[in-house]
Enzyme design. Structure first.
Site, PDB file in Angstrom:
ATOM      1  N   ASP A  19       1.027  -1.302   0.260  1.00 52.85           N
ATOM      2  CA  ASP A  19       0.093  -0.033  -0.012  1.00 52.85           C
ATOM      3  C   ASP A  19       0.777   1.250   0.190  1.00 52.85           C
ATOM      4  OD1 ASP A  19      -2.194   1.488  -0.099  1.00 52.85           O
ATOM      5  OD2 ASP A  19      -1.616   1.777   2.213  1.00 52.85           O
ATOM      6  N   MET A  20       0.731   2.334  -0.254  1.00 48.49           N
ATOM      7  CA  MET A  20       1.221   3.618   0.061  1.00 48.49           C
ATOM      8  C   MET A  20       1.550   4.292   1.050  1.00 48.49           C
ATOM      9  SD  MET A  20       1.622   6.235  -2.799  1.00 48.49           S
ATOM     10  CE  MET A  20      -0.199   7.229  -2.998  1.00 48.49           C
ATOM     11  N   ASP A  21      -0.015   4.917   0.858  1.00 46.81           N
ATOM     12  CA  ASP A  21      -0.590   5.911   2.017  1.00 46.81           C
ATOM     13  C   ASP A  21      -1.159   5.582   3.129  1.00 46.81           C
ATOM     14  OD1 ASP A  21      -1.015   8.981   0.442  1.00 46.81           O
ATOM     15  OD2 ASP A  21      -2.423   7.128  -0.368  1.00 46.81           O
ATOM     16  N   LYS A  61     -10.900  -0.645  -2.240  1.00 48.67           N
ATOM     17  CA  LYS A  61     -10.840  -1.225  -1.017  1.00 48.67           C
ATOM     18  C   LYS A  61     -12.002  -0.964  -0.093  1.00 48.67           C
ATOM     19  CE  LYS A  61      -5.894  -1.024  -1.546  1.00 48.67           C
ATOM     20  NZ  LYS A  61      -4.298   0.220  -0.873  1.00 48.67           N
TER      21      LYS A  61
END
Length: 220
Positions: A9-11, A143
């Site tokens: 994931d990123m954030d 998501k």
């Protein structure tokens, strides 16, 4: 030979962007006379902006015709805040190097739009190490729907069963498990002790803590 992959994931996992998404969201909702509690905000992390706005507009009875402008305002504000001020999360260099040495394919799957992903990937300097990038921004569902993770696995030419996903949000964890992937969660410190992480295969306080023994534990 089975090709294993890791999907990040990123954030809130690779970059400390959640405070800036929160600022942008709270500032935008305040224009409609709404103030979120921290608990309310955390309940909706991991959602795409379109779903986040739809959720809270319906919850507070805000005119949905104003949603497109609110979505645009949040994303433009967040991109600028993150570009200027966000910093890498602890352990990003470690975790990338760890999986490079393991010869894992490396993917990124984010709820953020590609314009945000491009800013963060450039800011972190991780572009050369990513074999695939997937955004839920243009998908029918974000998501906790697993599609963004499934798409990333397909682009990596790897079965979801052979992927381990790193997430920081509850919605992301649900998406990863629904995709039939292993999932390591690295929750925000104030969320770490909550009992909602039970579906994860492993829970960490920092990416920097991940090691060979923990990888074996995840797969076994």
């Amino acid at each position: 030979m089975i090709q294993k992959a890791v999907i990040f994931d990123m954030d809130g996992l690779l970059i400390d962007s959640e405070p800036y998404w929160q600022e942008a969201g709270v500032e935008t909702l305040s224009l409609f006379g709404v103030q979120l509690t921290p608990e309310q905000y955390h309940s909706s992390t991991g959602l795409r902006t379109i779903e986040w706005i739809d959720h809270w507009f319906r919850y507070f009875g805000i005119d949905l015709s104003k949603a497109p402008d609110a979505i645009r305002q949040i994303e433009e504000s967040a991109v600028e805040k993150i570009r200027l001020s966000a910093t890498p999360m602890d352990g990003v260099e470690h975790i990338i190097n760890f999986f490079l040495k393991k010869n894992y394919k490396i993917g990124l799957a984010s709820s953020s739009p590609m314009k945000m992903i491009d800013v963060v990937v450039n800011k972190l300097g991780i572009g050369p190490f990513l074999n695939s990038i997937s955004s839920a921004g243009e998908l029918d569902y974000g998501k906790p729907h697993p599609q963004v993770f499934i798409n990333c696995a397909e682009a990596l030419e790897t079965s979801p069963f052979h992927c381990v996903c790193f997430e920081d949000s509850f919605n992301g964890m649900i998406a990863a498990k629904a995709a039939k992937m292993k999932c390591v969660v690295v929750p925000a410190p104030d969320q770490y002790s909550h009992n909602k992480w039970g579906s994860a295969d492993l829970k960490l306080r920092s990416l920097a803590n991940f090691n060979e023994l923990l990888l074996e534990a995840v797969w076994n």
